[in-house]
Design a protein around this motif. Structure first.
Motif, PDB file in Angstrom:
ATOM      1  N   GLU A 205      10.570  -5.571   0.750  1.00 46.99           N
ATOM      2  CA  GLU A 205      10.661  -4.208   0.235  1.00 46.99           C
ATOM      3  C   GLU A 205       9.282  -3.603  -0.028  1.00 46.99           C
ATOM      4  O   GLU A 205       9.063  -2.412   0.232  1.00 46.99           O
ATOM      5  CB  GLU A 205      11.487  -4.183  -1.057  1.00 46.99           C
ATOM      6  CG  GLU A 205      12.973  -4.383  -0.864  1.00 46.99           C
ATOM      7  CD  GLU A 205      13.366  -5.855  -0.852  1.00 46.99           C
ATOM      8  OE1 GLU A 205      14.571  -6.147  -0.929  1.00 46.99           O
ATOM      9  OE2 GLU A 205      12.463  -6.715  -0.752  1.00 46.99           O
ATOM     10  N   GLU A 206       8.362  -4.406  -0.529  1.00 43.96           N
ATOM     11  CA  GLU A 206       7.018  -3.884  -0.808  1.00 43.96           C
ATOM     12  C   GLU A 206       6.324  -3.416   0.469  1.00 43.96           C
ATOM     13  O   GLU A 206       5.648  -2.384   0.490  1.00 43.96           O
ATOM     14  CB  GLU A 206       6.180  -4.956  -1.504  1.00 43.96           C
ATOM     15  CG  GLU A 206       4.824  -4.455  -1.984  1.00 43.96           C
ATOM     16  CD  GLU A 206       4.067  -5.488  -2.799  1.00 43.96           C
ATOM     17  OE1 GLU A 206       2.829  -5.365  -2.889  1.00 43.96           O
ATOM     18  OE2 GLU A 206       4.719  -6.412  -3.337  1.00 43.96           O
ATOM     19  N   GLU A 207       6.515  -4.180   1.551  1.00 47.04           N
ATOM     20  CA  GLU A 207       5.929  -3.778   2.836  1.00 47.04           C
ATOM     21  C   GLU A 207       6.577  -2.500   3.351  1.00 47.04           C
ATOM     22  O   GLU A 207       5.898  -1.596   3.858  1.00 47.04           O
ATOM     23  CB  GLU A 207       6.109  -4.888   3.865  1.00 47.04           C
ATOM     24  CG  GLU A 207       5.328  -6.154   3.593  1.00 47.04           C
ATOM     25  CD  GLU A 207       5.655  -7.221   4.625  1.00 47.04           C
ATOM     26  OE1 GLU A 207       5.232  -7.061   5.789  1.00 47.04           O
ATOM     27  OE2 GLU A 207       6.352  -8.195   4.259  1.00 47.04           O
ATOM     28  N   LEU A 208       7.908  -2.414   3.219  1.00 54.14           N
ATOM     29  CA  LEU A 208       8.599  -1.211   3.677  1.00 54.14           C
ATOM     30  C   LEU A 208       8.139   0.019   2.894  1.00 54.14           C
ATOM     31  O   LEU A 208       8.010   1.114   3.456  1.00 54.14           O
ATOM     32  CB  LEU A 208      10.110  -1.390   3.534  1.00 54.14           C
ATOM     33  CG  LEU A 208      10.802  -2.271   4.574  1.00 54.14           C
ATOM     34  CD1 LEU A 208      12.241  -2.567   4.153  1.00 54.14           C
ATOM     35  CD2 LEU A 208      10.789  -1.608   5.954  1.00 54.14           C
ATOM     36  N   ALA A 209       7.885  -0.166   1.617  1.00 49.59           N
ATOM     37  CA  ALA A 209       7.458   0.947   0.774  1.00 49.59           C
ATOM     38  C   ALA A 209       6.084   1.468   1.182  1.00 49.59           C
ATOM     39  O   ALA A 209       5.723   2.603   0.850  1.00 49.59           O
ATOM     40  CB  ALA A 209       7.445   0.528  -0.687  1.00 49.59           C
ATOM     41  N   LYS A 210       5.319   0.646   1.897  1.00 51.16           N
ATOM     42  CA  LYS A 210       3.983   1.056   2.357  1.00 51.16           C
ATOM     43  C   LYS A 210       4.006   1.546   3.806  1.00 51.16           C
ATOM     44  O   LYS A 210       2.949   1.858   4.358  1.00 51.16           O
ATOM     45  CB  LYS A 210       3.012  -0.117   2.224  1.00 51.16           C
ATOM     46  CG  LYS A 210       2.765  -0.555   0.786  1.00 51.16           C
ATOM     47  CD  LYS A 210       1.827  -1.760   0.736  1.00 51.16           C
ATOM     48  CE  LYS A 210       1.597  -2.216  -0.697  1.00 51.16           C
ATOM     49  NZ  LYS A 210       0.731  -3.433  -0.746  1.00 51.16           N
ATOM     50  N   LEU A 211       5.189   1.602   4.404  1.00 52.23           N
ATOM     51  CA  LEU A 211       5.309   1.997   5.804  1.00 52.23           C
ATOM     52  C   LEU A 211       5.144   3.516   5.911  1.00 52.23           C
ATOM     53  O   LEU A 211       6.061   4.284   5.656  1.00 52.23           O
ATOM     54  CB  LEU A 211       6.674   1.566   6.347  1.00 52.23           C
ATOM     55  CG  LEU A 211       6.870   1.605   7.861  1.00 52.23           C
ATOM     56  CD1 LEU A 211       5.875   0.690   8.564  1.00 52.23           C
ATOM     57  CD2 LEU A 211       8.298   1.196   8.211  1.00 52.23           C
ATOM     58  N   ASP A 212       3.961   3.915   6.290  1.00 58.38           N
ATOM     59  CA  ASP A 212       3.606   5.328   6.264  1.00 58.38           C
ATOM     60  C   ASP A 212       3.889   5.988   7.609  1.00 58.38           C
ATOM     61  O   ASP A 212       2.980   6.383   8.346  1.00 58.38           O
ATOM     62  CB  ASP A 212       2.127   5.482   5.891  1.00 58.38           C
ATOM     63  CG  ASP A 212       1.742   6.933   5.658  1.00 58.38           C
ATOM     64  OD1 ASP A 212       2.642   7.741   5.384  1.00 58.38           O
ATOM     65  OD2 ASP A 212       0.531   7.247   5.755  1.00 58.38           O
ATOM     66  N   VAL A 213       5.175   6.077   7.966  1.00 57.21           N
ATOM     67  CA  VAL A 213       5.580   6.766   9.191  1.00 57.21           C
ATOM     68  C   VAL A 213       6.789   7.641   8.863  1.00 57.21           C
ATOM     69  O   VAL A 213       7.581   7.300   7.979  1.00 57.21           O
ATOM     70  CB  VAL A 213       5.935   5.785  10.335  1.00 57.21           C
ATOM     71  CG1 VAL A 213       4.736   4.930  10.715  1.00 57.21           C
ATOM     72  CG2 VAL A 213       7.132   4.917   9.966  1.00 57.21           C
ATOM     73  N   PRO A 214       6.948   8.748   9.572  1.00 55.58           N
ATOM     74  CA  PRO A 214       8.161   9.554   9.366  1.00 55.58           C
ATOM     75  C   PRO A 214       9.396   8.735   9.745  1.00 55.58           C
ATOM     76  O   PRO A 214       9.404   8.037  10.755  1.00 55.58           O
ATOM     77  CB  PRO A 214       7.979  10.736  10.325  1.00 55.58           C
ATOM     78  CG  PRO A 214       6.524  10.755  10.659  1.00 55.58           C
ATOM     79  CD  PRO A 214       6.056   9.343  10.582  1.00 55.58           C
ATOM     80  N   ALA A 215      10.420   8.814   8.918  1.00 55.15           N
ATOM     81  CA  ALA A 215      11.639   8.033   9.164  1.00 55.15           C
ATOM     82  C   ALA A 215      12.863   8.898   8.907  1.00 55.15           C
ATOM     83  O   ALA A 215      12.969   9.538   7.856  1.00 55.15           O
ATOM     84  CB  ALA A 215      11.673   6.791   8.269  1.00 55.15           C
ATOM     85  N   LEU A 216      13.757   8.911   9.878  1.00 56.80           N
ATOM     86  CA  LEU A 216      15.038   9.604   9.739  1.00 56.80           C
ATOM     87  C   LEU A 216      16.123   8.565   9.563  1.00 56.80           C
ATOM     88  O   LEU A 216      16.261   7.652  10.377  1.00 56.80           O
ATOM     89  CB  LEU A 216      15.323  10.454  10.983  1.00 56.80           C
ATOM     90  CG  LEU A 216      16.690  11.150  11.034  1.00 56.80           C
ATOM     91  CD1 LEU A 216      16.836  12.171   9.913  1.00 56.80           C
ATOM     92  CD2 LEU A 216      16.904  11.816  12.393  1.00 56.80           C
TER      93      LEU A 216
END
Length: 307
Positions: A205-216
Motif C-alpha cells: 500500500e505504501e508503494e501504491l500511495a507513492k505511484l504518481d501517475v494518473p489512474a482511472l
C-alpha cells in the motif's frame, strides 16, 4: 470486433498470442480470469484510432500457449509481459487491466525495472489481499472427476451469469468465444485457476500511495466478486486517481456497459496520456466523436447487424 490474426512471441514461460493494432503511443490491455483478450474486443478498435493497442492473452489463457509446467502466478504473468514489451520495443505505455489483469497492471506500474507506466486504468480489479476469492479457491481444490468439459462450461457460464448484470447483452456467440479455449483443454482451466495466488500486491500500500501517475478506476456497483469497497479504497490510496462507479453493473463492466466504458477509457487516455485537451470556443458540453471500426475489426453478431 477483435482482429482474428494474432501475433505470437515466445517468453520464458511459453508463447504468448497477442493483438497489436493501431499507431501511436502504446496501451496494453490486460484481461482476467476466466476470460481472454476477447474481453477488450470493442475497446481495441476504439483506442486504435489514436494509439497502438497491444492486447495479449495471458499465458495459459485464450490463444496463448498452455504449458503444463509454467508458473501462472500474477508476478510471473507480469514477468512474461515485461519480456513481451521489451521484445516489441515498448519502453513507456498506458496500462488498462480488468480482474487479475488489474493486479498485473499494478505490479508492472510498481516495478522499477519495468516499462514506464504513464497512465493506469483499473476496471473491477483485484487488489490488496482480497483474492483469490472463494469461488476460485473452490476451483483450486477441484477433484479429478470435476475436470471435464461439462463442469468447465457450467462454471464459466455461471461466472458470466453472476458477473454480467445485463445478461442479455452478452450474446451466445460471445459466451462461446470465452468458452472455446477452455473446452478445448479443460485441464488448462484448472491450471489457470490454481495460478491465481494473491501474491504480488500484499503489503504494498505504501508503494501504491507513492505511484504518481494518473489512474482511472471504474467499477460496477453490484460486483459480487470484487466488492465496490475496493474501488473506494484504491481511489483513496492512489494520489492521481479518478473513480467512477457504474450503477446497475456487475463485474464484467465491458459487457454490462459497452457504450459507456469504452468512451470513458478513450477520453481519459486522450486527456491524461495523449495530453490532447479540448479547446473550448464557448461554454457548454464537449462533443465526443467516435468513429466506426475498420471493416476488418467488425463482427456480425448473428442478428444481421454489425455492432
Amino acid at each position: 470486433m477483435i482482429p482474428p490474426e494474432r501475433r505470437r512471441l515466445r517468453t520464458s514461460g511459453g508463447e504468448l498470442a497477442f493483438v497489436d493494432v493501431g499507431d501511436g503511443p502504446p496501451v496494453l490491455l490486460l484481461h482476467g480470469f476466466p476470460t481472454s483478450s476477447y474481453l477488450w474486443r470493442r475497446e481495441v478498435w476504439l483506442l486504435a484510432q489514436r494509439m497502438r493497442v497491444i492486447a495479449p492473452d495471458l499465458l495459459g489463457y485464450g490463444e496463448s500457449e498452455k504449458p503444463s509446467d509454467a508458473d501462472l502466478s500474477e508476478p510471473a504473468q507480469a514477468r512474461y509481459l515485461k519480456e513481451l514489451l521489451d521484445a516489441l520495443g515498448v519502453g513507456a505505455l498506458a496500462l488498462a487491466g480488468h480482474d487479475i489483469g488489474g493486479a498485473v497492471a499494478q505490479m508492472l506500474a510498481l516495478d522499477p525495472d519495468g516499462p514506464a507506466v504513464e497512465t493506469l486504468v483499473l476496471v473491477d480489479s483485484v487488489a490488496f489481499d482480497a483474492w483469490p476469492i472463494e469461488g476460485v479457491r473452490m476451483l483450486q481444490d477441484a477433484t479429478p472427476d470435476q475436470v471435464s468439459r461439462e463442469f468447465v462450461e457450467g462454471i464459466v457460464t455461471l461466472t458470466f451469469d453472476l458477473g454480467v448484470k445485463h445478461r442479455e447483452r452478452l450474446t451466445d456467440a460471445d459466451l462461446a468465444e470465452f468458452l472455446r479455449p477452455w473446452l478445448a483443454d479443460p485441464v488448462a482451466f484448472f491450471r489457470a485457476a490454481r495460478g491465481i495466488t494473491g501474491k504480488g500486491l500484499f503489503g504494498r500500500e505504501e508503494e501504491l500511495a507513492k505511484l504518481d501517475v494518473p489512474a482511472l478506476i471504474l467499477w460496477g456497483e453490484e460486483d459480487p466478486f470484487v466488492p465496490v469497497e475496493l474501488a473506494e479504497r484504491l481511489g483513496d490510496l492512489l494520489p492521481g486517481s479518478t473513480t467512477g462507479l457504474l450503477p446497475g453493473c456487475s463485474h464484467f463492466l465491458m459487457e454490462d456497459a459497452p457504450s459507456t466504458v469504452g468512451p470513458l477509457i478513450y477520453e481519459y487516455l486522450r486527456a491524461q496520456y495523449l495530453h490532447d485537451v479540448h479547446s473550448h470556443a464557448s461554454a457548454g458540453p464537449v462533443p465526443v466523436f467516435l468513429e466506426r471500426p475498420p471493416r476488418e475489426f467488425e463482427v456480425d453478431t448473428g442478428d444481421g447487424e454489425v455492432p
